[in-house]
Design an enzyme around this catalytic site. Structure first.
Site: not given
Ligand code: NI
Length: 185
Positions: A107, A149-150, A153
């Site tokens: 990341c 994953h995104e 966030h």
């Molecule tokens: Ni990330």
């Protein structure tokens, strides 16, 4: 064009739940997306979420070249078509089944490190595009991993919080060195 500064783990903007975008067609949203794309292209990587550039809004950009899909998903033969650069506004993910798969993630907000993270193998995601239209796709494997994953966030979740085995957390440099040694053996 603007290259934006990346927030690193520990910054409060990465811990909060980001806010929904009210008008995806607003000029300030388009500017944000353009700047995020410039930043992603400058720094490299598969994706970027708005909180990573200190903007607490539910926006992500990502792309996956076909060569990366082939390498990550272990496909043999022809290189699959890649996932073109995509901006997702207010994305929602629905897992398609309980099956998860482990894979190494890194990341931009956790520089230098990588670790094994379980993710749903198959998902459906739905979001608004910058023109206000609806994007709805099914994804699996690495494509699904990048989106999960995104989108994490946007809820204040970094990949180490998803890891099951902290023993796999490694410096990328050391991982590469180890891989090179394995290739030599
Ligand atoms: Ni990330």
């Amino acid at each position: 064009m603007a290259i934006l500064k990346i927030a690193r783990m520990g910054h409060p903007v990465l811990k909060r739940v980001a806010e929904s975008v009210i008008d995806p067609t607003a000029p300030e949203i388009h500017k944000l997306i353009n700047d995020m794309v410039d930043t992603l292209e400058d720094i490299g990587g598969a994706g970027l979420a708005a909180p990573q550039v200190h903007v607490p809004l539910r926006v992500v950009v990502f792309h996956v070249p076909g060569t990366r899909l082939a390498a990550e998903d272990g496909a043999s033969g022809q290189v699959p078509p890649g996932i073109p650069l995509t901006a997702l506004i207010n994305p929602e993910i629905t897992p398609l089944g309980p099956e998860t798969v482990e894979g190494i993630e890194a990341c931009l907000s956790v520089p230098g490190l990588a670790g094994m993270v379980p993710r749903y193998r198959n998902i459906r995601y739905r979001a608004l595009a910058p023109d206000g239209s609806v994007i709805e796709r099914e994804a699996s494997g690495f494509h699904a991993r990048v989106v999960q994953h995104e989108c994490d966030h946007l809820d204040g979740i970094l990949y180490p919080m998803r890891m099951k085995d902290m023993a796999t957390l490694s410096f990328v440099e050391e991982l590469r060195r180890y891989e090179d040694k394995e290739a030599e053996d």
